[in-house]
Enzyme design. Structure first.
Site, mmCIF file in Angstrom:
data_model
loop_
_atom_site.group_PDB
_atom_site.id
_atom_site.type_symbol
_atom_site.label_atom_id
_atom_site.label_comp_id
_atom_site.label_asym_id
_atom_site.label_seq_id
_atom_site.Cartn_x
_atom_site.Cartn_y
_atom_site.Cartn_z
ATOM 1 N N LYS A 43 -0.851 -9.687 2.844
ATOM 2 C CA LYS A 43 -0.135 -9.207 4.030
ATOM 3 C C LYS A 43 -1.031 -8.216 4.752
ATOM 4 O O LYS A 43 -1.727 -7.423 4.108
ATOM 5 C CB LYS A 43 1.177 -8.522 3.625
ATOM 6 C CG LYS A 43 1.918 -7.891 4.806
ATOM 7 C CD LYS A 43 3.287 -7.371 4.436
ATOM 8 C CE LYS A 43 3.284 -5.967 3.895
ATOM 9 N NZ LYS A 43 2.742 -4.946 4.787
ATOM 10 N N ASP A 71 0.846 -1.196 0.000
ATOM 11 C CA ASP A 71 0.000 0.000 0.000
ATOM 12 C C ASP A 71 0.885 1.251 0.000
ATOM 13 O O ASP A 71 0.396 2.375 -0.084
ATOM 14 C CB ASP A 71 -1.012 -0.016 1.152
ATOM 15 C CG ASP A 71 -0.361 -0.047 2.524
ATOM 16 O OD1 ASP A 71 0.879 -0.095 2.608
ATOM 17 O OD2 ASP A 71 -1.106 -0.031 3.528
ATOM 18 N N SER A 72 2.208 1.038 0.035
ATOM 19 C CA SER A 72 3.151 2.143 -0.202
ATOM 20 C C SER A 72 2.890 2.771 -1.565
ATOM 21 O O SER A 72 3.379 3.859 -1.856
ATOM 22 C CB SER A 72 4.602 1.649 -0.122
ATOM 23 O OG SER A 72 4.784 0.501 -0.940
ATOM 24 N N GLU A 83 9.254 -4.128 10.640
ATOM 25 C CA GLU A 83 9.637 -2.822 10.088
ATOM 26 C C GLU A 83 10.105 -1.865 11.175
ATOM 27 O O GLU A 83 9.416 -1.662 12.188
ATOM 28 C CB GLU A 83 8.447 -2.208 9.327
ATOM 29 C CG GLU A 83 8.774 -0.826 8.751
ATOM 30 C CD GLU A 83 7.830 -0.339 7.669
ATOM 31 O OE1 GLU A 83 6.956 -1.098 7.221
ATOM 32 O OE2 GLU A 83 7.995 0.828 7.259
ATOM 33 N N ASP A 121 -0.856 -6.291 -0.358
ATOM 34 C CA ASP A 121 -1.017 -5.630 0.937
ATOM 35 C C ASP A 121 -2.490 -5.308 1.157
ATOM 36 O O ASP A 121 -3.125 -4.689 0.298
ATOM 37 C CB ASP A 121 -0.238 -4.303 0.891
ATOM 38 C CG ASP A 121 0.567 -4.063 2.135
ATOM 39 O OD1 ASP A 121 0.502 -4.879 3.071
ATOM 40 O OD2 ASP A 121 1.294 -3.047 2.159
HETATM 41 O O1 KIV Z 1 3.589 -1.072 1.732
HETATM 42 C C1 KIV Z 1 4.743 -1.526 1.659
HETATM 43 O O2 KIV Z 1 5.477 -1.316 0.685
HETATM 44 C C2 KIV Z 1 5.221 -2.356 2.761
HETATM 45 C C3 KIV Z 1 6.655 -2.788 2.759
HETATM 46 C C4 KIV Z 1 7.562 -1.642 2.878
HETATM 47 C C5 KIV Z 1 6.932 -3.838 3.750
HETATM 48 O O3 KIV Z 1 4.464 -2.684 3.633
#
Ligand code: KIV
Length: 299
Positions: free
Chosen positions: A126, A57-58, A195, A96
């Protein structure tokens, strides 16, 4: 089973059970995981031998330019998931779960995870959180969907943390991280992202768990590492977290290439004769021109 005689052998897909077994203390090679958001990057990542790809979700920050991940939707994650899936032959694809797509109830979590597999082409999901999401994890796993956990700095809790801050500092906070990770393992998670926690806390979690830990800003004791692809390739501009090592400076390379393009367009040097169609050039059986380089034929 039929063959047209031209199909190339595809590499075997990395699966969640494969990753589940990747504990370094048992002699396994550390897991290399990165984020991706589109087909072109996914293909390069797969070619490089990365084990697992996360449509994080980044994407809210990296692709959409927002200041946090909170507004990313399930439909957006699924859209990017489908694009990334088309670029992967070997790497495992993880999606995510966005903010508020699972926190409401275990039932909501199962429905969202199911949608991610059906509409996003993901192979596992995740989600963020420790003890408070264990029932959700259990229910998703029971539905036949592998789950990766995520503890420490969980960006969906940015407002509760008062910013993107290192977690697990001090004995009590460290114990909370360890308890959360152990509870996720008991709930059926096949791996856990750690993290932005001190390396000794990550080492403790890694030693106590039977499932692999995948660190981002958590030191070298983890069973694997994950980075945001635009960070590691040096495409990101502006502030970057301390842990985000830049393995290349592709942002600078892109700006140089674009400047060269601007200069050649302005000077008239581009396009040259080699980039133009001939009036009566050769074509293949489908009528496609044979006098253009392969990259031009894609358009
Ligand atoms: O959203 C994301 O990219 C993440 C990773 C940095 C682990 O959760």
């Amino acid at each position: 089973m039929y063959s047209n005689g031209t199909a190339q052998a595809r590499p075997r897909k990395v699966t969640a059970p494969d990753l589940f077994g990747r504990k370094v203390r048992a002699g396994a090679a550390p897991i290399a995981m990165v984020t991706a958001y589109d087909f072109t990057m996914a293909r390069l990542i797969d070619e490089a031998g990365v084990d697992a790809v996360l449509v994080g979700d980044s994407l809210g920050m990296v692709v959409q330019g927002l200041s946090n991940t909170l507004t990313v939707t399930l439909d957006e994650i699924c859209y990017h998931g489908r694009a990334v899936a088309r670029g992967l032959e070997r790497a495992h694809l993880i999606g995510d779960m966005p903010f508020m797509s699972y926190q409401v109830s275990p039932t909501q979590a199962v429905e969202s995870a199911g949608k991610m597999l059906k509409e996003g082409a993901f192979e596992s999901v995740k989600l963020e959180g420790g003890l408070e999401v264990c029932e959700h994890v259990q229910r998703i796993v029971r539905a036949g969907i592998p789950v990766m956990g995520h503890v420490g700095l969980t960006p969906q809790s940015v407002h509760a943390f008062g910013g993107f801050k290192v977690q697990g500092r001090g004995e009590e906070a460290a114990d909370r991280v360890v308890e959360g990770a152990l509870a996720l393992e008991a709930a059926g998670a096949y791996a856990i992202v750690l993290e932005a926690i001190p390396p000794d806390v990550a080492a403790r979690v890694t030693a106590e768990l039977g499932i692999p830990t995948i660190g981002i800003g958590a030191g070298r004791a983890c069973d694997g590492q994950v980075l945001v692809s635009t960070d590691l390739l040096g495409l990101a501009r502006g502030h970057q977290p301390k842990f985000a090592k830049r393995f290349a400076e592709l942002g600078d390379a892109a700006v140089s290439a674009l400047q060269a393009y601007v200069a050649e367009v302005q000077s008239g040097a581009f396009p040259g004769p080699e980039h133009a169609y001939k009036a009566n050039g050769p074509t293949d059986a489908d009528g496609a021109p044979k006098d253009l380089p392969p990259q031009a034929l894609r358009h």
